[in-house]
Write a protein that holds these residues in place. Sequence first.
Motif, PDB file in Angstrom:
ATOM      1  N   TRP A  72       0.830  -1.206   0.000  1.00  0.00           N
ATOM      2  CA  TRP A  72       0.000   0.000   0.000  1.00  0.00           C
ATOM      3  C   TRP A  72       0.866   1.259   0.000  1.00  0.00           C
ATOM      4  N   ARG A  73       1.991   1.211   0.715  1.00  0.00           N
ATOM      5  CA  ARG A  73       2.893   2.375   0.726  1.00  0.00           C
ATOM      6  C   ARG A  73       3.441   2.643  -0.676  1.00  0.00           C
ATOM      7  N   ASP A  74       3.785   1.590  -1.375  1.00  0.00           N
ATOM      8  CA  ASP A  74       4.273   1.747  -2.747  1.00  0.00           C
ATOM      9  C   ASP A  74       3.195   2.357  -3.644  1.00  0.00           C
ATOM     10  N   LEU A  75       1.955   1.920  -3.461  1.00  0.00           N
ATOM     11  CA  LEU A  75       0.847   2.475  -4.236  1.00  0.00           C
ATOM     12  C   LEU A  75       0.666   3.967  -3.928  1.00  0.00           C
ATOM     13  N   TYR A  76       0.799   4.320  -2.657  1.00  0.00           N
ATOM     14  CA  TYR A  76       0.699   5.720  -2.237  1.00  0.00           C
ATOM     15  C   TYR A  76       1.722   6.575  -2.975  1.00  0.00           C
ATOM     16  N   TRP A  77       2.974   6.144  -2.973  1.00  0.00           N
ATOM     17  CA  TRP A  77       4.014   6.943  -3.619  1.00  0.00           C
ATOM     18  C   TRP A  77       3.900   6.926  -5.134  1.00  0.00           C
ATOM     19  N   ARG A  78       3.440   5.836  -5.707  1.00  0.00           N
ATOM     20  CA  ARG A  78       3.246   5.800  -7.160  1.00  0.00           C
ATOM     21  C   ARG A  78       2.163   6.778  -7.593  1.00  0.00           C
ATOM     22  N   SER A  79       1.135   6.933  -6.772  1.00  0.00           N
ATOM     23  CA  SER A  79       0.067   7.878  -7.116  1.00  0.00           C
ATOM     24  C   SER A  79       0.581   9.318  -7.081  1.00  0.00           C
ATOM     25  N   ILE A  80       1.463   9.615  -6.130  1.00  0.00           N
ATOM     26  CA  ILE A  80       2.050  10.953  -6.053  1.00  0.00           C
ATOM     27  C   ILE A  80       3.023  11.177  -7.208  1.00  0.00           C
ATOM     28  N   LYS A  81       3.824  10.161  -7.495  1.00  0.00           N
ATOM     29  CA  LYS A  81       4.794  10.279  -8.589  1.00  0.00           C
ATOM     30  C   LYS A  81       4.093  10.551  -9.913  1.00  0.00           C
ATOM     31  N   LEU A  82       2.994   9.881 -10.146  1.00  0.00           N
ATOM     32  CA  LEU A  82       2.259  10.048 -11.393  1.00  0.00           C
ATOM     33  C   LEU A  82       1.736  11.477 -11.561  1.00  0.00           C
ATOM     34  N   SER A  83       1.406  12.114 -10.435  1.00  0.00           N
ATOM     35  CA  SER A  83       0.878  13.483 -10.468  1.00  0.00           C
ATOM     36  C   SER A  83       1.969  14.548 -10.488  1.00  0.00           C
ATOM     37  N   ALA A  84       3.202  14.160 -10.186  1.00  0.00           N
ATOM     38  CA  ALA A  84       4.253  15.148  -9.933  1.00  0.00           C
ATOM     39  C   ALA A  84       4.581  16.017 -11.143  1.00  0.00           C
ATOM     40  N   TYR A  85       4.417  15.485 -12.337  1.00  0.00           N
ATOM     41  CA  TYR A  85       4.703  16.267 -13.539  1.00  0.00           C
ATOM     42  C   TYR A  85       3.676  17.373 -13.731  1.00  0.00           C
ATOM     43  N   HIS A  86       2.437  17.098 -13.381  1.00  0.00           N
ATOM     44  CA  HIS A  86       1.334  18.024 -13.643  1.00  0.00           C
ATOM     45  C   HIS A  86       0.984  18.920 -12.461  1.00  0.00           C
ATOM     46  N   PHE A  87       1.311  18.487 -11.243  1.00  0.00           N
ATOM     47  CA  PHE A  87       0.854  19.209 -10.058  1.00  0.00           C
ATOM     48  C   PHE A  87       2.025  19.498  -9.126  1.00  0.00           C
ATOM     49  N   PHE A  88       2.243  20.777  -8.881  1.00  0.00           N
ATOM     50  CA  PHE A  88       3.408  21.239  -8.135  1.00  0.00           C
ATOM     51  C   PHE A  88       3.449  20.673  -6.725  1.00  0.00           C
ATOM     52  N   GLU A  89       2.312  20.607  -6.047  1.00  0.00           N
ATOM     53  CA  GLU A  89       2.317  20.100  -4.679  1.00  0.00           C
ATOM     54  C   GLU A  89       2.772  18.639  -4.627  1.00  0.00           C
ATOM     55  N   ASP A  90       2.295  17.821  -5.555  1.00  0.00           N
ATOM     56  CA  ASP A  90       2.716  16.424  -5.568  1.00  0.00           C
ATOM     57  C   ASP A  90       4.206  16.315  -5.923  1.00  0.00           C
ATOM     58  N   TYR A  91       4.676  17.211  -6.763  1.00  0.00           N
ATOM     59  CA  TYR A  91       6.112  17.262  -7.063  1.00  0.00           C
ATOM     60  C   TYR A  91       6.910  17.523  -5.784  1.00  0.00           C
ATOM     61  N   LEU A  92       6.490  18.493  -4.998  1.00  0.00           N
ATOM     62  CA  LEU A  92       7.177  18.801  -3.745  1.00  0.00           C
ATOM     63  C   LEU A  92       7.177  17.598  -2.807  1.00  0.00           C
ATOM     64  N   LEU A  93       6.046  16.935  -2.702  1.00  0.00           N
ATOM     65  CA  LEU A  93       5.947  15.779  -1.807  1.00  0.00           C
ATOM     66  C   LEU A  93       6.865  14.650  -2.261  1.00  0.00           C
ATOM     67  N   TYR A  94       6.850  14.356  -3.558  1.00  0.00           N
ATOM     68  CA  TYR A  94       7.663  13.235  -4.038  1.00  0.00           C
ATOM     69  C   TYR A  94       9.153  13.552  -3.980  1.00  0.00           C
ATOM     70  N   MET A  95       9.495  14.783  -4.289  1.00  0.00           N
ATOM     71  CA  MET A  95      10.905  15.178  -4.287  1.00  0.00           C
ATOM     72  C   MET A  95      11.585  14.901  -2.954  1.00  0.00           C
ATOM     73  N   GLU A  96      10.843  15.040  -1.850  1.00  0.00           N
ATOM     74  CA  GLU A  96      11.439  14.922  -0.524  1.00  0.00           C
ATOM     75  C   GLU A  96      11.074  13.627   0.186  1.00  0.00           C
ATOM     76  N   ARG A  97      10.576  12.659  -0.537  1.00  0.00           N
ATOM     77  CA  ARG A  97      10.064  11.453   0.118  1.00  0.00           C
ATOM     78  C   ARG A  97      11.146  10.678   0.865  1.00  0.00           C
ATOM     79  N   LYS A  98      12.413  10.811   0.457  1.00  0.00           N
ATOM     80  CA  LYS A  98      13.505  10.092   1.117  1.00  0.00           C
ATOM     81  C   LYS A  98      14.041  10.831   2.334  1.00  0.00           C
ATOM     82  N   ARG A  99      13.672  12.072   2.491  1.00  0.00           N
ATOM     83  CA  ARG A  99      14.213  12.884   3.585  1.00  0.00           C
ATOM     84  C   ARG A  99      13.432  12.635   4.877  1.00  0.00           C
ATOM     85  N   PRO A 100      14.082  12.685   6.028  1.00  0.00           N
ATOM     86  CA  PRO A 100      13.342  12.628   7.297  1.00  0.00           C
ATOM     87  C   PRO A 100      12.335  13.781   7.355  1.00  0.00           C
TER      88      PRO A 100
END
Length: 231
Positions: A72-100
């Motif tokens: 489910w966690r992988d599905l969560y991040w895949r949904s954000i990744k898919l939106s990241a090109y079109h939506f700035f907020e999802d881009y911000l979220l995905y960009m920092e997913r590895k950071r604490p």
Amino acid sequence: MRSDIKKSISGVIQNLRDNGISFQDYDDLLLLCQVGLLQDVECKSEYKYYLDYVKEIALKEVVGDKLHAEMWRDLYWRSIKLSAYHFFEDYLLYMERKRPFEKRFYEPRAKTQKLIVDDLQKLEDSNSQKMYCLSEPSRVGKSTMIVFFLTWIVLRHPLSHSAMGTHSGMLADHFYKEFLDIFTTPEYCFEELYNYFQPDVPFIEDKSAEKMTISFAQRGDFPTITCRGID
């Protein structure tokens, strides 16, 4: 929304109503949105609605379905990744997913910075708006927000030309290093997103610490990113 995709989405939603939560149905919904964003981008907000739905359920199931939490966690991040090109907020979220969480720029500030993110989204989406003016107190993150915004523009338009101007050469050098850090370090996910959305476009082709320039896609007289101070 394209009629064939809309019909398929309606079928998945009906399955969920009839049978309850099913990972396969939510995964299918994500894949339908992926096709839609590729072939029917004018309706991206409609696909975003369903991707947000997938994201919401996936996040709940990470906690509620501990046996399959990673799935489910992988599905969560895949949904954000898919939106990241079109939506700035999802881009911000995905960009920092590895950071604490405590080191992330956007998520801890989302409550106050969401308005700015939405304004910048409108600026990018608009065919008529040419300017956006932002005035905030010092140390709230406005410069970093603009740096992130310009990196998103690079992801979307690698042949574009953007300039980051500031009051001093020293600060311009700081921004140049910040851009380079976001583009290249594993702490951020820019290179992953770039290779995913721009697989046929070269990554950084040229960079100059002396000139404070970074060029994607091709070398030339007009870099993708230029940092300058007025002094």
